[in-house]
Design a protein around this motif. Structure first.
Motif, mmCIF file in Angstrom:
data_model
loop_
_atom_site.group_PDB
_atom_site.id
_atom_site.type_symbol
_atom_site.label_atom_id
_atom_site.label_comp_id
_atom_site.label_asym_id
_atom_site.label_seq_id
_atom_site.Cartn_x
_atom_site.Cartn_y
_atom_site.Cartn_z
ATOM 1 N N SER A 121 -4.324 26.771 19.161
ATOM 2 C CA SER A 121 -3.187 26.776 18.291
ATOM 3 C C SER A 121 -2.926 25.227 18.350
ATOM 4 O O SER A 121 -3.022 24.354 19.116
ATOM 5 C CB SER A 121 -2.137 27.355 19.190
ATOM 6 O OG SER A 121 -0.777 27.348 18.568
ATOM 7 N N CYS A 122 -2.373 25.101 17.024
ATOM 8 C CA CYS A 122 -2.041 23.374 16.743
ATOM 9 C C CYS A 122 -0.355 23.323 17.317
ATOM 10 O O CYS A 122 0.455 23.896 16.698
ATOM 11 C CB CYS A 122 -2.175 23.129 15.461
ATOM 12 S SG CYS A 122 -1.927 21.293 15.013
ATOM 13 N N ARG A 123 -0.229 22.345 18.165
ATOM 14 C CA ARG A 123 0.924 22.141 18.408
ATOM 15 C C ARG A 123 1.788 21.378 17.609
ATOM 16 O O ARG A 123 2.986 21.283 17.532
ATOM 17 C CB ARG A 123 1.014 21.373 20.022
ATOM 18 C CG ARG A 123 0.342 22.325 20.984
ATOM 19 C CD ARG A 123 0.029 21.302 22.440
ATOM 20 N NE ARG A 123 1.508 20.942 22.569
ATOM 21 C CZ ARG A 123 1.490 20.143 23.858
ATOM 22 N NH1 ARG A 123 0.425 19.535 24.275
ATOM 23 N NH2 ARG A 123 2.666 19.688 24.276
ATOM 24 N N GLU A 124 1.094 20.760 16.574
ATOM 25 C CA GLU A 124 1.891 19.961 15.558
ATOM 26 C C GLU A 124 2.251 21.056 14.252
ATOM 27 O O GLU A 124 3.188 20.877 13.686
ATOM 28 C CB GLU A 124 1.037 18.973 15.005
ATOM 29 C CG GLU A 124 0.999 17.911 15.775
ATOM 30 C CD GLU A 124 -0.237 16.815 15.774
ATOM 31 O OE1 GLU A 124 -0.381 16.570 14.887
ATOM 32 O OE2 GLU A 124 -0.355 15.906 16.770
ATOM 33 N N CYS A 125 1.210 21.847 14.169
ATOM 34 C CA CYS A 125 1.484 22.697 12.684
ATOM 35 C C CYS A 125 1.592 24.100 12.884
ATOM 36 O O CYS A 125 1.887 24.703 12.049
ATOM 37 C CB CYS A 125 -0.010 22.335 11.883
ATOM 38 S SG CYS A 125 -0.523 20.810 11.897
ATOM 39 N N ALA A 126 1.399 24.669 13.780
ATOM 40 C CA ALA A 126 1.626 26.118 14.137
ATOM 41 C C ALA A 126 2.980 26.443 13.940
ATOM 42 O O ALA A 126 3.992 25.794 14.563
ATOM 43 C CB ALA A 126 1.078 26.689 15.524
ATOM 44 N N VAL A 142 -8.290 21.309 9.979
ATOM 45 C CA VAL A 142 -8.006 19.711 10.374
ATOM 46 C C VAL A 142 -7.295 19.784 11.672
ATOM 47 O O VAL A 142 -6.991 18.648 12.008
ATOM 48 C CB VAL A 142 -6.655 19.432 9.023
ATOM 49 C CG1 VAL A 142 -7.189 19.355 7.996
ATOM 50 C CG2 VAL A 142 -5.487 20.397 9.123
ATOM 51 N N HIS A 143 -6.830 20.814 12.324
ATOM 52 C CA HIS A 143 -6.187 20.770 13.584
ATOM 53 C C HIS A 143 -7.036 20.405 14.553
ATOM 54 O O HIS A 143 -6.588 19.872 15.729
ATOM 55 C CB HIS A 143 -5.703 22.100 13.908
ATOM 56 C CG HIS A 143 -4.962 22.832 12.847
ATOM 57 N ND1 HIS A 143 -3.890 22.500 12.305
ATOM 58 C CD2 HIS A 143 -5.087 24.042 11.899
ATOM 59 C CE1 HIS A 143 -3.260 23.060 11.180
ATOM 60 N NE2 HIS A 143 -4.089 23.974 10.908
ATOM 61 N N LYS A 144 -8.308 20.287 14.508
ATOM 62 C CA LYS A 144 -9.201 19.687 15.447
ATOM 63 C C LYS A 144 -8.820 18.444 15.822
ATOM 64 O O LYS A 144 -8.918 18.038 17.025
ATOM 65 C CB LYS A 144 -10.630 19.631 14.909
ATOM 66 C CG LYS A 144 -11.825 19.665 15.887
ATOM 67 C CD LYS A 144 -13.130 19.916 15.014
ATOM 68 C CE LYS A 144 -13.166 18.838 13.952
ATOM 69 N NZ LYS A 144 -14.457 18.870 13.340
ATOM 70 N N GLU A 145 -8.168 17.662 14.818
ATOM 71 C CA GLU A 145 -7.757 16.126 15.116
ATOM 72 C C GLU A 145 -6.407 16.085 15.794
ATOM 73 O O GLU A 145 -6.027 15.288 15.975
ATOM 74 C CB GLU A 145 -7.979 15.594 13.738
ATOM 75 C CG GLU A 145 -9.474 15.673 13.133
ATOM 76 C CD GLU A 145 -10.677 15.128 14.081
ATOM 77 O OE1 GLU A 145 -10.451 14.064 14.971
ATOM 78 O OE2 GLU A 145 -11.521 15.666 13.946
ATOM 79 N N HIS A 146 -5.691 17.207 15.934
ATOM 80 C CA HIS A 146 -4.212 17.114 16.169
ATOM 81 C C HIS A 146 -4.093 17.500 17.677
ATOM 82 O O HIS A 146 -5.263 17.763 18.241
ATOM 83 C CB HIS A 146 -3.354 18.294 15.398
ATOM 84 C CG HIS A 146 -3.585 18.131 13.802
ATOM 85 N ND1 HIS A 146 -2.834 18.988 12.808
ATOM 86 C CD2 HIS A 146 -4.254 17.118 13.093
ATOM 87 C CE1 HIS A 146 -3.101 18.472 11.726
ATOM 88 N NE2 HIS A 146 -3.897 17.466 11.810
ATOM 89 N N ARG A 147 -2.801 17.502 18.022
ATOM 90 C CA ARG A 147 -2.659 17.916 19.499
ATOM 91 C C ARG A 147 -2.794 19.507 19.423
ATOM 92 O O ARG A 147 -2.053 20.297 18.834
ATOM 93 C CB ARG A 147 -1.321 17.747 19.903
ATOM 94 C CG ARG A 147 -1.222 16.004 20.260
ATOM 95 C CD ARG A 147 0.035 15.502 21.034
ATOM 96 N NE ARG A 147 1.193 16.010 20.162
ATOM 97 C CZ ARG A 147 2.053 17.222 20.343
ATOM 98 N NH1 ARG A 147 1.716 17.750 21.657
ATOM 99 N NH2 ARG A 147 3.051 17.489 19.668
HETATM 100 ZN ZN LIG Z 1 -2.364 20.931 13.001
#
Ligand SMILES: [Zn+2]
Ligand SMILES: [Zn+2]
Ligand SMILES: [Zn+2]
Ligand SMILES: [Zn+2]
Ligand SMILES: [Zn+2]
Ligand SMILES: [Zn+2]
Ligand SMILES: [Zn+2]
Length: 1759
Positions: A121-126, A142-147
């Motif tokens: 789960s993306c902590r920035e975008c979910a 893209v979330h691979k690069e996010h937190r």
């Molecule tokens: Zn994300």
């Protein structure tokens, strides 16, 4: 009444039908049938009972699997294939492919998660934490690069990739990004299908789905639905056992064994299936037979609880149910090919049935959900997810149906006993978390209200006032309460995303829901009230957990509702009104009863209730008040209060009423602190704890403070304070001097109580004025609040990321906001190989530290105070901790500051200061003073602030400095506050507070100057008085320095005294082993001194360790100290025995063949070690030396203690005394034996002969022949030829004298027996011929393993080993050389002749292995060590053993050369190379061609001598190094200087040290006439050819060192691997605890019944069983789901070890609770590897168990 024999012929009759059956023809017949349903049913009625359920189900899996395969095949061919033909009108394979090709799939991924599969789960975008991606989608997103956050799925649920509502950003991965040609979401996918297929599909789906639904919801055991009755009915039944969550595995297994008379194994298998699928037939036969089993089961399980559910069902009913499941799965598969078909199925499923509303097939399934068994539920839930939830149009319709049935489904669920993951209600997460659906359901189905009402309905038990009453709950009600909590989860889903736009309808429905919610809160307001217990302690702890569970679960909901309100003014105003009116209703009874009392102090009067927290009822649960407080802040934050004051009911607010209940609650906490509620037990303590705890405080404690702030800002501050004083029951103390006097004379307890209460009250006032970090109270942003929280946590000490997260409240999205601010306030320090990464506060933030931070516990506060003072002292600053500058207040709360300068507070301040001036009788504390000083400081800051911000004097309303110069009024008529402060400044008893008082006085001075200046000029800065400040500071510094110096001197004096005392103590207690570890290390290294680096002079000479030229390094006396009695002792052959504590274990660390099965202990012949080294014996020691007698006494004491302990309490210790284990008395290192220390050997006499190889070989052969004939004679065998002539002086009957004292001999036997016992896993037997071999074996193996370690760690061969290993090897080698004395000579002779025959083939010795099957180093060690026995018989005194050693070394080296040449020729060695090689290369070639002469084409032709020679040189190096170590320790020779450092030049040094030519081939060349025949005989051993031709494992040299398996960098790869791992025993089932063997990489199904096996007559889990094949009893594992390393040794020992995976914050995540991405830390992994290779795992386990007794109790063998 016999079991009906299963008719095994039946399948074969079916077989012929298989062949004649045509799916195509059947389909065409159906196509033209007038009534398709009738036709289909007839087909099913005929075939289904003949395919499924034909006989008993068995426990044994093999047969069962075959049966399943047969069913599967028949089902596909006879039942499903015609359906596919009918649907597609062509060959299904081609038709489905075509469908898929034409399909324009929706961009949803929809991958359904398996148990244990990783989700991201993306902590920035979910949109919320329930939005997850599958691994494949995640890696392409893209979330691979996010937190991101990683978790393992509990099963069910699906990938949200492609759902635009689930992601704020990047909703599609690469794979699912919609392309231009993909269908518009509006377009109907059905339109893409041919019309006739639509029609056919529709009717097939209708019939099959209805059939399946009917069958799964069928309740009759003996009858079938109309049209399905089998043509011929047999008397065959199943006894079907159903799963429940009440009975344990053990109960079920036990009952089954009794009821159906099966083996335990079968019963386990039945139980496993029942648990997994929800039901399982356990008996097959006629009705009677099954009924009988049923009654036994029911009878056996009904004793304590309701009985297990059992049904006797007709086999045809079971068969149809089986097929119904297959049919559902089939539907699920077919619709995967086409979105059109999927929609068609959705349409069929949701079509309203003839019974009207809620009568569709899907409704029918949902409403019967709780009646179905697990397996059926799983399959249809899966189908719903694949169909309805994947189709955007029908997802909506389904959502509405789901909402309509919501209440009913929840009731069913609450009554059911299955976990929620098996309930249809669990689908709510898939529906409610979609914001648009949730909003729609809220508006159209009034979902919010429905959920809340359903919830409240389930909690019926109330008291007279309608409040929840959990303490009267029965067990069943409590269970129900547990289940009904999932409704709160649903509510959370609905509220998790705030609306961006409000419609009137949404407002209306939300407010309706809000009403319902207020009703719920009303039931909680005032629940679990407490009354102070006086006199007697409470008899029973009252129930409190349920109420707090509810509060905790609701915390996020309450916060979310406030967030919703904050987004719409209208909603906020309405909600505020509603909340206020409910509160008024709740509090309507408050002012009732007695007359109010009136209070007056410092010239002010107020009226208040007559109420005492210490006497009346008080409750900690005030959710309505607190919600109002939250909304009140929102009024300020959204500025609604200032913009629409007319629409707010502000006039109706009565501030004293608002603050009343929160104040009571806070006073309760204060009184508990003061010890007034001690008799109320732990229940209350726990409640207070949670009230402040991070999980609850946001909607409890924090809101109470806010309510006080709100009330205070609307009241006269004097009135507010007087009410506070009165609630704290302190009013009288401050209102009259008399009272104070009386109080002083009261008993000590009361004095102390009141002191604490005054402290608490002052603290509360500080908080009310100072806590402004909530947006709306102060002018701050949300991140300011988080930042302040972090600053205060880090002010206590540097903290790890996870500690900080734990200290911060999470919001509904599980976010704390930590990441946004952490880097601005703290710097990160990376962890080392142990420990974790820590955040440290940056120094510039120290000034924000507030000692009275409201979230500090008392312990936190004092730790922080200490840390801060220390920091300031280190920086050379004063130690005052003045209040920090608070942020400005919002207008609505603006008047709060007036509290600081109001008359009542001044009076209180004055009183406390006055007490401080004249402290007496303990009714005053420093804490009080400190708080008062803080309050004074705050007031001064406020005044300074106002002055700085003002333009002229007139807008400054604050004039505290002026007020404190006025003398006090009655009752404290003494001087002014300022005067009191001045007089306290130099009070000797207030040293600690001096700096703070100084700070205050300076502030006062500053403000005065400022006021003077503002009256003349404009603004003034504070730094005016710097000059003065400087000198004051210097003076202070000097003073501090002087004090520090004095403290140091005092400390030194004390230290000196202590050490004096210690010395005395040690002298007194010499017998006891009380000495410190370091001292003893020093004394034991006296033994190691002999190994100290040699002097330069010596090492310049060429040192030789073997042969007649060898020089013994240490002839001097060897003195050692016993760690037990501290006496010194010389090591002598005839002296008292000294022993070294040691640990012997089996080892597979060097094994090159883990498939070799363990040797049979009885028949194993250990004389020749195979070069695969598959099992060795390792010996280690902690290096601690004892007298043998001292050790024996110690060990006896340990045994005795253990016996007594076992009698008292059963259980384990970390060591197994029965197996001879003990802990070293000094270092507590795990040991299981002792090695006796023996004296060094002496240098050979120079006068001895050194015969050449040829003559030595001749003599030895003669000697051996003589021994042979002597043995034959002994055996009475005289038939064989003449007696061989013994060489001169060789007496076969000679018995040498034993060179050792009895005590040493005794210890030799002790150690011999230990290695024998451990090495072979047998009982001790001193007569066994193998005993000496095992000792030589452990000597050789230990040296080999240490050689490998030194090599791989690139350490020098000599000088780099720690003392303890050096001591261990040295004593081991000398011991091995002497151990022959303990065995009959003839046995050693026999061993020697066998060993020698491997080098010099001897026709009289049988079964000699070929040289490819012998490890040459072992051969060298064994033959050297056994030779002594032969040489003892030589009475000539001419030759020494040393010549023999050298010859043996030469022979073995040549044999090894041949061995290497035989095994190292692979294709790449045969590369062409120039032929002009060195001498070495030519000789190598020559030797190789000699070998080839014997073996011919088995060996490839080699032309490059260089390559060959390279192989030889590299291959033989480990052997030479090991030999050097061996002879070094055996002969105590000083090592050459070149080998004391790592690096080049080793080869020459090594060869010369071993007395070998540096061109090893010379060995062969110079004696080649002698050696040629030997080489011939080695090579012509038949096994050599066989092995080389591939019939055996070829070991190549050098053997590559074993390492632990490679682990992936990214932990989720491991999780993914583990999730696809299925239990090898229970066909395709997911394993619950997949565990990875770090040694060989096997994945195991751990901690589970299914994979238990029997080892030595005991059931053990998969891990323990694996250790016996892979690690000879020792194992290293990674528990993948837990992210935890597991060490296991034997059956009873184990421990957990931190995993080598760390998150970005340098922390491990044992248990995978936090979900931060984890990456391999190779240093930590190497550390674990080193532990393993050093054979240190058992020791780590021992230490861990010793340190943590709970580890001992874990049932390791079942892991
Ligand atoms: Zn994300
Ligand atoms: Zn996916
Ligand atoms: Zn995707
Ligand atoms: Zn001793
Ligand atoms: Zn020790
Ligand atoms: Zn393994
Ligand atoms: Zn298993």
């Amino acid at each position: 009444m016999a079991a009906a024999q299963s008719d095994r012929d039946l399948p074969s009759t079916l077989c012929s039908e298989f062949l004649n059956f045509s799916a195509k023809d059947t389909a065409s017949r159906w196509l033209v049938a007038p009534d398709l349903q009738q036709e289909l049913y007839r087909h099913l009625a005929l075939y289904v009972p003949r395919i499924f359920c034909l006989g008993p189900s068995r426990g044994s899996s093999r047969e069962e699997q075959r049966e399943e395969q047969r069913e599967e095949l028949a089902c596909q061919l006879l039942l499903l294939a015609p359906l596919e033909w009918l649907l597609l009108e062509e060959d299904p394979a081609a038709g489905l492919a075509l469908l898929q090709e034409k399909n324009l799939p929706s961009p949803l991924c929809g991958h359904v998660f398996k148990v244990g599969e990783p989700t991201y789960s993306c902590r920035e975008c979910a949109a919320d934490p329930t939005c997850v991606l599958c691994m494949q989608c995640f890696l392409g997103s893209v979330h691979k690069e996010h937190r991101y956050r990683m978790t393992t799925s509990g099963g069910g649920g699906f990938c949200d990739c492609g759902d635009t509502e689930a992601w704020k950003k990047g909703p599609y991965c690469h794979k699912h990004t919609p392309t231009d040609i993909s269908r518009q979401s509006q377009e109907d996918p059905v339109a893409l299908l041919p019309a006739d297929m639509v029609a056919r599909g529709y009717s097939i789906f209708s019939i099959i789905l209805k059939y399946a639904v009917d069958m799964l919801t069928w309740e009759q055991e003996d009858q079938l639905p109309e049209g399905l009755a089998p043509p011929e009915r047999e008397d065959t039944y199943y006894c079907m056992l159903f799963n429940d969550e009440v009975h344990t595995y053990e109960q079920v297994i036990y009952t089954l064994q009794k009821a159906v008379n099966c083996s335990q194994k079968e019963a386990v298998s039945f139980a496993t299936t029942v648990d997994r699928d929800g039901r399982k037939s356990v008996r097959y036969g006629d009705f009677q037979f099954c009924e009988q089993a049923k009654s036994v089961i029911v009878r056996n399980t009904s004793r304590q609880s309701k009985p297990l559910r059992v049904q006797v069902m007709h086999s045809s009913v079971v068969a149809h149910q089986c097929f119904a499941l297959k049919a559902l799965s089939w539907l699920g598969q077919v619709i995967q090919y086409s979105d059109g078909l999927r929609r068609l199925l959705c349409q069929v499923g949701l079509q309203r049935g003839p019974e009207g509303e809620n009568s569709s097939l899907v409704d029918k399934l949902m409403l019967n959900d709780s009646k179905m068994w697990k397996g059926a539920r799983n399959i249809y839930h899966q189908l719903l997810m694949n169909s309805l939830l994947m189709d955007l149009k029908y997802k909506k319709i389904f959502a509405i149906q789901f909402a309509k049935n919501y209440e009913r489904l929840q009731c069913d669920y609450v009554r059911d006993d299955h976990d929620r993951e098996f309930s249809i209600t669990d689908l709510s997460v898939q529906i409610f978390t979609v914001p648009s659906l949730a909003r729609m359901l809220m508006v159209e189905e009034n979902l919010m209200t429905t959920i809340i009402r359903t919830f409240v309905d389930h909690l019926r038990h109330r008291d007279l006032q309608g409040r929840f009453q959990f303490d009267r709950y029965t067990a069943q009600q409590a269970f129900k309460f547990g289940r009904v909590q999932s409704l709160i989860g649903d509510l959370k889903y609905v509220l998790i995303s705030r609306p961006t736009e409000w419609s009137d309808q949404l407002r209306q429905k939300f407010l309706e829901g809000f009403d319902a919610f207020l009703e719920l809160l009303k039931c909680m307001q005032g629940m679990d009230p407490v009354v102070r217990q006086v006199g007697q302690h409470i008899e029973m702890e009252p129930e409190w957990e349920a109420a707090f569970t509810l509060q905790m679960k609701l915390t996020h909901i309450i916060s979310m509702i406030q967030e919703w309100c904050s987004t719409d003014e209208h909603v906020l105003i309405e909600a505020y009104k509603k909340c206020l009116s409910v509160l008024s209703h709740c509090q309507s009874s408050l002012p009732d009863g007695e007359q109010p009392i009136s209070l007056s102090l410092a010239g002010h009067c107020v009226e208040t209730f007559r109420y005492h927290v210490s006497q009346d009822k008080v409750s900690i649960h005030l959710p309505v008040c607190r919600l109002l407080a939250g909304l009140h802040v929102l009024l300020s934050r959204t500025e609604v209060a200032s913009r629409f004051p007319e629409r707010l009911p502000l006039g109706e607010l009565s501030p004293p009423l608002l603050i009343e209940l929160p104040l009571r609650c806070l006073v309760l906490c204060a009184q508990v602190h003061a010890g007034m509620w001690r008799r109320n037990g732990f229940s209350l303590i726990n409640q207070i704890y949670y009230y402040h705890n991070v999980k609850c405080r946001v909607e409890m404690f924090d809101k109470d403070i806010i309510m006080l702030q709100a009330g205070a800002s609307m009241m006269d501050p004097n009135h507010f304070l007087m009410i506070v004083l009165s609630r704290f029951e302190l009013f009288h103390i401050f209102s009259s001097a008399d009272c104070r006097k009386r109080y002083r004379e009261a008993n000590k307890d009361v004095v102390q109580q009141n002191n604490t209460l005054i402290e608490e009250m002052l603290h509360l006032i500080i908080m009310v004025v100072c806590e402004r970090y909530v947006p709306g109270v102060g002018q701050v942003e949300p991140f300011d609040e988080v930042r302040r929280e972090i600053i205060h946590q880090l002010s206590i000490r540097p903290m790890a990321h996870s500690e900080l997260v734990k200290a911060l409240p999470e919001n509904g999205n599980k976010e704390t906001g930590l990441e946004k601010v952490i880097d601005s306030v703290a710097s990160f320090k990376k962890p080392g190989v142990t420990g974790r990464g820590l955040y440290e506060l940056r120094p510039e933030w120290n000034k924000y530290f507030n000692l009275y931070f409201h979230h500090y516990s008392r312990a936190d506060q004092s730790k922080a105070e200490e840390a801060q003072r220390k920091l300031r002292r280190q920086n050379g600053e004063d130690t005052a901790l003045p209040p920090p500058l608070p942020p400005p207040l919002c207008p609505l709360f603006g008047s709060l500051v007036n509290l600081l300068q109001c008359d009542v507070l001044l009076a209180v301040e004055g009183a406390v200061l006055q007490w401080a001036v004249e402290p007496s009788g303990g009714c005053w504390t420093e804490s009080m003073l400190q708080r008062v000083l803080h309050l004074v400081g705050m007031a001064l800051l406020e005044e300074q602030q106002q002055l700085e911000n003002s333009n002229g004097d007139d807008d400054v309303t604050f004039n505290y400095t002026c007020k404190i110069t006025r003398p006090g009024e009655a009752p404290s008529t003494s001087g002014s506050v300022l005067a009191l402060l001045e007089s306290l400044q130099n009070a000797p008893h207030l040293e600690v507070h001096k700096d703070m008082i100084t700070w205050i006085l300076k502030m006062v001075a500053n403000i005065k100057t400022m006021r003077e200046r503002t009256s003349s000029t404009s603004t003034v800065t504070v730094s005016q008085g710097q000059g003065l400040e400087e000198t004051v500071r210097d003076k202070d510094k000097a003073e501090r320095k002087r004090k520090a110096e004095m403290a140091r001197l005092r400390r030194e004096k004390i230290m000196a005294q202590m050490s004096e005392m210690q010395k005395h103590f040690i002298n007194e207690n010499k017998e006891l082993f009380q000495q410190s570890l370091e001292e003893l290390e020093a004394s034991t290294s006296a033994a190691a001194a002999e190994n100290s680096p040699p002097s330069l002079e010596l090492s310049c000479l060429s040192q030789v360790s073997v042969g007649p030229r060898r020089v013994c390094g240490a002839e001097r006396r060897q003195l050692v100290t016993c760690i037990l009695c501290q006496e010194e002792q010389e090591v002598k052959g005839h002296g008292k025995a000294m022993v070294l504590a040691a640990f012997v274990q089996r080892s597979t660390v060097l094994s090159k063949n883990r498939h070799r099965s363990l040797p049979d202990p009885e028949s194993h012949d250990p004389v020749f070690m195979h070069p695969d080294l598959s099992l060795g014996i390792h010996t280690a020691s902690c290096g601690h030396i004892m007298h043998a007698t001292c050790w024996q006494r110690y060990f006896e004491a340990v045994q005795l203690k253990e016996q007594r302990r076992q009698q008292r309490l059963r259980g384990h210790t970390s060591y197994d005394v029965e197996n001879g284990e003990f802990l070293c008395p000094l270092c507590e290192c795990l040991s299981n034996t002792v090695i006796p220390l023996l004296p060094h050997s002496h240098s050979p006499h120079p006068s001895l002969d050194h015969p050449g190889l040829e003559s030595w070989l001749k003599t030895t052969s003669q000697q051996i022949a003589a021994l042979h004939s002597a043995h034959r004679k002994q055996a009475g065998d005289v038939t064989e030829g003449a007696e061989a002539a013994a060489p001169e002086g060789f007496r076969v009957d000679f018995t040498p004298q034993n060179p050792f004292s009895t005590s040493i001999n005794e210890m030799i036997t002790t150690f011999s027996m230990s290695t024998y016992k451990v090495g072979l896993k047998v009982n001790p037997n001193e007569q066994d011929q193998r005993v000496p071999v095992l000792i030589w074996s452990t000597c050789a193996y230990t040296i080999q393993s240490i050689e490998r370690l030194l090599m791989d760690e690139e350490k020098p061969l000599f000088g780099s080993l720690p003392c303890r290993q050096d001591d261990c090897l040295s004593s081991l080698a000398r011991f091995s050389a002497a151990c022959w004395t303990a065995a009959p000579l003839s046995i050693i002779h026999k061993h020697f002749t066998r060993l020698f025959s491997a080098l010099v083939p001897d026709p009289q010795v049988e079964n000699t292995p070929c040289i490819l099957d012998i490890d040459m180093f072992h051969l060298l060690v064994y033959s050297v060590l056994s030779y002594s026995s032969v040489s003892k018989l030589d009475q000539t005194g001419q030759t020494g053993v040393d010549s023999a050693h050298l010859h043996l070394l030469h022979l073995v080296t040549v044999a090894h050369l041949v061995q290497i040449l035989l095994t190292s020729t692979t294709e790449d060695v045969c590369m062409e190379q120039d032929n002009t090689g060195s001498e070495e290369e030519q000789l190598t070639c020559k030797l190789y061609s000699t070998i080839r002469q014997h073996l011919g084409s088995v060996l490839p032709e080699v032309t490059s001598g260089w390559q060959l020679f390279h192989c030889v040189k590299v291959g033989i190096l480990p052997f030479l190094r090991a030999a050097a170590l061996f002879f070094h320790y055996l002969n105590s020779t000083v090592p050459p200087a070149d080998l004391l450092v790592a690096g080049p030049g080793q080869w020459e040094a090594l060869c010369s040290y071993l007395s070998l030519p540096s061109n090893l081939l010379q060995l062969y060349q110079s004696h080649h006439t002698l050696l040629e025949p030997l080489i011939h005989r080695w090579c012509s051993h038949p096994s050599v050819r066989q092995t080389l031709q591939g019939s055996g494992v070829i070991i190549r040299f050098p053997r590559v060192s074993n390492r632990l398996i490679e682990l992936p960098e990214d932990y989720s790869i491991l999780i993914n691997q583990a999730s696809s791992f299925t239990c090898p025993r229970s066909g395709g089932d997911k394993s619950r605890a997949p565990t990875l063997c770090l040694v060989c990489g096997s994945m195991l199904c751990s901690q589970s019944y299914c994979c238990q096996t029997e080892v030595d007559g005991e059931d053990v889990g998969a891990c323990t069983a694996h250790t016996f094949t892979c690690g000879a009893g020792l194992g290293l594992f990674l528990r993948v789901r837990e992210s935890q390393v597991l060490f296991v040794a034997g059956k009873t020992k184990g421990c957990f070890y931190p995993p080598p995976y760390l998150d970005d914050y340098g922390e491990t995540d044992q248990g995978l609770k936090r979900g931060n991405p984890l990456h391999l830390c190779s240093e930590r992994y190497r550390k674990i590897e080193r532990l393993w290779r050093q054979h240190g795992v058992a020791e780590v386990i021992g230490h861990a168990q010793e340190a943590n007794q709970t580890l001992v109790a874990i049932d390791w063998q079942h892991l």
